[in-house]
Design a protein around this motif. Structure first.
Motif, PDB file in Angstrom:
ATOM      1  N   SER A 173       0.902  -1.328  -0.056  1.00  0.00           N
ATOM      2  CA  SER A 173       0.158   0.140   0.045  1.00  0.00           C
ATOM      3  C   SER A 173       0.914   1.376   0.040  1.00  0.00           C
ATOM      4  N   ARG A 174       0.328   2.162  -0.785  1.00  0.00           N
ATOM      5  CA  ARG A 174       1.425   3.386  -1.197  1.00  0.00           C
ATOM      6  C   ARG A 174       0.741   4.739  -0.239  1.00  0.00           C
ATOM      7  N   LEU A 175       1.537   5.664   0.251  1.00  0.00           N
ATOM      8  CA  LEU A 175       1.151   6.912   0.475  1.00  0.00           C
ATOM      9  C   LEU A 175       1.892   7.893  -0.145  1.00  0.00           C
ATOM     10  N   THR A 176       1.150   8.555  -0.805  1.00  0.00           N
ATOM     11  CA  THR A 176       1.569   9.654  -1.692  1.00  0.00           C
ATOM     12  C   THR A 176       1.724  11.091  -1.027  1.00  0.00           C
ATOM     13  N   ASN A 177       0.802  11.188  -0.442  1.00  0.00           N
ATOM     14  CA  ASN A 177       0.736  12.629   0.450  1.00  0.00           C
ATOM     15  C   ASN A 177       0.131  12.286   1.784  1.00  0.00           C
ATOM     16  N   TRP A 178       0.980  13.230   2.870  1.00  0.00           N
ATOM     17  CA  TRP A 178       0.502  12.904   4.236  1.00  0.00           C
ATOM     18  C   TRP A 178      -0.849  13.509   4.609  1.00  0.00           C
ATOM     19  N   SER A 179      -1.676  13.929   3.773  1.00  0.00           N
ATOM     20  CA  SER A 179      -2.910  14.418   4.005  1.00  0.00           C
ATOM     21  C   SER A 179      -3.825  13.080   4.022  1.00  0.00           C
ATOM     22  N   GLU A 180      -3.328  11.948   3.277  1.00  0.00           N
ATOM     23  CA  GLU A 180      -3.997  10.696   3.216  1.00  0.00           C
ATOM     24  C   GLU A 180      -3.910  10.027   4.449  1.00  0.00           C
ATOM     25  N   LEU A 181      -3.216  10.249   5.519  1.00  0.00           N
ATOM     26  CA  LEU A 181      -2.933   9.455   6.466  1.00  0.00           C
ATOM     27  C   LEU A 181      -4.219   9.351   7.328  1.00  0.00           C
ATOM     28  N   LYS A 182      -5.145  10.670   7.483  1.00  0.00           N
ATOM     29  CA  LYS A 182      -6.317  10.554   8.265  1.00  0.00           C
ATOM     30  C   LYS A 182      -7.341   9.431   7.825  1.00  0.00           C
ATOM     31  N   GLU A 183      -7.288   9.470   6.595  1.00  0.00           N
ATOM     32  CA  GLU A 183      -8.254   8.408   5.755  1.00  0.00           C
ATOM     33  C   GLU A 183      -7.842   6.911   5.889  1.00  0.00           C
ATOM     34  N   ILE A 184      -6.440   6.691   5.889  1.00  0.00           N
ATOM     35  CA  ILE A 184      -5.838   5.484   6.107  1.00  0.00           C
ATOM     36  C   ILE A 184      -6.267   4.929   7.713  1.00  0.00           C
ATOM     37  N   LYS A 186      -8.632   5.972   9.544  1.00  0.00           N
ATOM     38  CA  LYS A 186     -10.096   5.617   9.535  1.00  0.00           C
ATOM     39  C   LYS A 186     -10.533   4.177   8.893  1.00  0.00           C
ATOM     40  N   GLU A 187     -10.016   4.313   7.686  1.00  0.00           N
ATOM     41  CA  GLU A 187     -10.399   3.027   7.091  1.00  0.00           C
ATOM     42  C   GLU A 187      -9.814   1.777   7.648  1.00  0.00           C
ATOM     43  N   GLN A 188      -8.647   1.688   8.230  1.00  0.00           N
ATOM     44  CA  GLN A 188      -7.908   0.521   9.158  1.00  0.00           C
ATOM     45  C   GLN A 188      -8.715   0.429  10.497  1.00  0.00           C
ATOM     46  N   ALA A 189      -9.155   1.375  11.138  1.00  0.00           N
ATOM     47  CA  ALA A 189     -10.017   1.334  12.341  1.00  0.00           C
ATOM     48  C   ALA A 189     -11.532   0.660  11.997  1.00  0.00           C
ATOM     49  N   GLU A 190     -11.796   1.055  10.940  1.00  0.00           N
ATOM     50  CA  GLU A 190     -13.356   0.467  10.623  1.00  0.00           C
ATOM     51  C   GLU A 190     -13.145  -0.888  10.191  1.00  0.00           C
ATOM     52  N   LYS A 191     -12.016  -1.346   9.418  1.00  0.00           N
ATOM     53  CA  LYS A 191     -11.656  -3.007   9.290  1.00  0.00           C
ATOM     54  C   LYS A 191     -11.423  -3.738  10.686  1.00  0.00           C
TER      55      LYS A 191
END
Length: 195
Positions: A173-184, A186-191
């Motif tokens: 899994s790839r992170l391009t910009n640190w603004s994506e961290l919050k969504e990552i 959130k998604e992992q917490a839901e999983k």
């Protein structure tokens, strides 16, 4: 949750910073486009240097590369501070030489990163990072180096590669910009909740 972060070329743009320093020190004007096309970690070939010359240049420039105005990637400081405010544990695991550890920690604090004394690890080889990461039982780990990430991908750890030209072959899994961290997060917490 426990989050682990490499520093150089994961949270801060160290290679690009070094590229500008090399241009200045070598009195060259190699265009930044060339930097963005380099498909390996080392940058010396863009300046016509051999491996030996590149190694010497890097070692002779370490102070300037590590402790001057190297920029953090956009949103990195904000994203990590938000994690910290939410009560997550933030660990830094860097292969920078041990003699640069205390100054690196202080430099990170000055840049605004949330740093705690007992959560900063420095001075190991890349391959030794794996043992520290496993011992800490991290939930997430972010790095740019293929060798470190390939070893970790087998663990029960959620691993992300910070997008760089030299790690495009990775299927992690790839992170391009640190603004994506919050969504990552959130998604992992839901999983995890759905398990």
């Amino acid at each position: 949750m426990k989050f682990g972060f490499d520093i150089d070329d994961t949270l801060i743009s160290l290679r690009e910073h070094a590229f500008h320093i090399y241009n200045k020190k070598l009195n060259q004007n190699v265009p930044i486009d060339i930097f963005h096309e380099i498909k390996k970690v080392e940058i010396h070939e863009a300046f016509g240097l051999t491996s030996e010359q590149g190694s010497k240049m890097w070692n002779d420039s370490l102070e300037e590369v590590y402790f001057t105005s190297c920029p953090a990637y956009p949103d990195a400081v904000e994203a990590l501070n938000e994690l910290s405010k939410e009560g997550h544990h933030i660990y830094y695991i860097t292969a920078r030489p041990k003699e640069h550890g205390e100054r690196t920690k202080q430099w990170m604090i000055e840049q605004g990163f949330p740093v705690q004394e007992d959560k900063f690890f420095c001075g190991m080889k890349d391959e030794d990072k794996v043992h520290i990461i496993q011992d800490l039982q991290l939930d997430f780990y972010f790095d740019d180096k293929p060798d470190v990430l390939n070893t970790l991908a087998k663990d029960e750890l959620t691993v992300y590669v910070k997008n760089q030209p030299y790690n495009q072959h990775l299927t992690i899994s790839r992170l391009t910009n640190w603004s994506e961290l919050k969504e990552i997060v959130k998604e992992q917490a839901e999983k995890r909740e759905s398990l």
